[in-house]
Design a protein around this motif. Sequence first.
Motif, PDB file in Angstrom:
ATOM      1  N   ILE A 166       0.861  -1.180   0.000  1.00 47.31           N
ATOM      2  CA  ILE A 166       0.000   0.000   0.000  1.00 47.31           C
ATOM      3  C   ILE A 166       0.897   1.229   0.000  1.00 47.31           C
ATOM      4  CG2 ILE A 166      -1.648   1.306   1.406  1.00 47.31           C
ATOM      5  CD1 ILE A 166      -2.971  -1.119   0.289  1.00 47.31           C
ATOM      6  N   GLU A 167       0.589   2.207  -0.808  1.00 46.69           N
ATOM      7  CA  GLU A 167       1.360   3.445  -0.863  1.00 46.69           C
ATOM      8  C   GLU A 167       0.929   4.437   0.208  1.00 46.69           C
ATOM      9  OE1 GLU A 167       3.962   4.014  -2.860  1.00 46.69           O
ATOM     10  OE2 GLU A 167       3.735   2.007  -3.709  1.00 46.69           O
ATOM     11  N   GLY A 168      -0.329   4.397   0.600  1.00 51.57           N
ATOM     12  CA  GLY A 168      -0.859   5.335   1.588  1.00 51.57           C
ATOM     13  C   GLY A 168      -2.269   5.722   1.219  1.00 51.57           C
ATOM     14  N   PRO A 169      -2.916   6.512   2.067  1.00 52.82           N
ATOM     15  CA  PRO A 169      -4.302   6.908   1.766  1.00 52.82           C
ATOM     16  C   PRO A 169      -4.393   7.627   0.423  1.00 52.82           C
ATOM     17  CG  PRO A 169      -3.697   7.522   4.000  1.00 52.82           C
ATOM     18  CD  PRO A 169      -2.442   7.074   3.318  1.00 52.82           C
ATOM     19  N   ASP A 170      -5.441   7.308  -0.319  1.00 49.44           N
ATOM     20  CA  ASP A 170      -5.618   7.891  -1.643  1.00 49.44           C
ATOM     21  C   ASP A 170      -7.003   8.511  -1.807  1.00 49.44           C
ATOM     22  OD1 ASP A 170      -4.708   8.369  -4.341  1.00 49.44           O
ATOM     23  OD2 ASP A 170      -6.078   6.788  -4.971  1.00 49.44           O
ATOM     24  N   PHE A 171      -7.930   8.173  -0.903  1.00 49.09           N
ATOM     25  CA  PHE A 171      -9.290   8.681  -1.014  1.00 49.09           C
ATOM     26  C   PHE A 171      -9.969   8.547   0.337  1.00 49.09           C
ATOM     27  CE2 PHE A 171     -13.794   8.466  -2.143  1.00 49.09           C
ATOM     28  CZ  PHE A 171     -13.892   9.512  -3.045  1.00 49.09           C
ATOM     29  N   LYS A 197      -6.753  18.363  -2.166  1.00 51.57           N
ATOM     30  CA  LYS A 197      -5.384  17.927  -2.411  1.00 51.57           C
ATOM     31  C   LYS A 197      -4.695  17.681  -1.082  1.00 51.57           C
ATOM     32  CE  LYS A 197      -5.414  19.010  -6.901  1.00 51.57           C
ATOM     33  NZ  LYS A 197      -6.702  18.627  -7.344  1.00 51.57           N
ATOM     34  N   PRO A 198      -3.820  16.760  -0.897  1.00 48.93           N
ATOM     35  CA  PRO A 198      -3.349  15.809  -1.888  1.00 48.93           C
ATOM     36  C   PRO A 198      -4.250  14.590  -2.037  1.00 48.93           C
ATOM     37  CG  PRO A 198      -2.126  15.471   0.127  1.00 48.93           C
ATOM     38  CD  PRO A 198      -3.072  16.632   0.364  1.00 48.93           C
ATOM     39  N   ILE A 199      -5.263  14.463  -1.181  1.00 46.52           N
ATOM     40  CA  ILE A 199      -6.141  13.292  -1.220  1.00 46.52           C
ATOM     41  C   ILE A 199      -7.565  13.744  -1.504  1.00 46.52           C
ATOM     42  CG2 ILE A 199      -7.089  11.391   0.153  1.00 46.52           C
ATOM     43  CD1 ILE A 199      -4.479  11.483   1.801  1.00 46.52           C
TER      44      ILE A 199
END
Length: 122
Positions: free
Chosen positions: A5-10, A47-49
Amino acid sequence: MTVRIEGPDFVALQVRDVEAAAAFCEHHLGLRRAPASPPGAVVFDTKPIAMAVRQPLPGTDLDAGRPGLGVALWFATSDAHALHDRLTTSGVEILTPVTDSPFGPMFSFTGPEGYVLTAHGA
């Protein structure tokens, strides 16, 4: 492990009244709607999510307790003090006063349908 997992995206808040929650986010927080949203949701151009308010997922009981219990959702702002004052003037329930933190001044308030939200910044 080759996949991670890269990290929270949404982030999406599940709410009973999507339009009322979206209006709160637009009017009180200054969020702007994204050009497209899926049915039953309003996505904001954050932004960023990306963030949205959406109808509850199957099996979600919003009456079972305070929405978002156990999750801390923080928003960055360019001026925490000014946002605090604007929300206070608009009648939004402020839960904690503006205090210093490692992330700049911060405070918490009641968002759509009882979600506790925190704002921090300069």
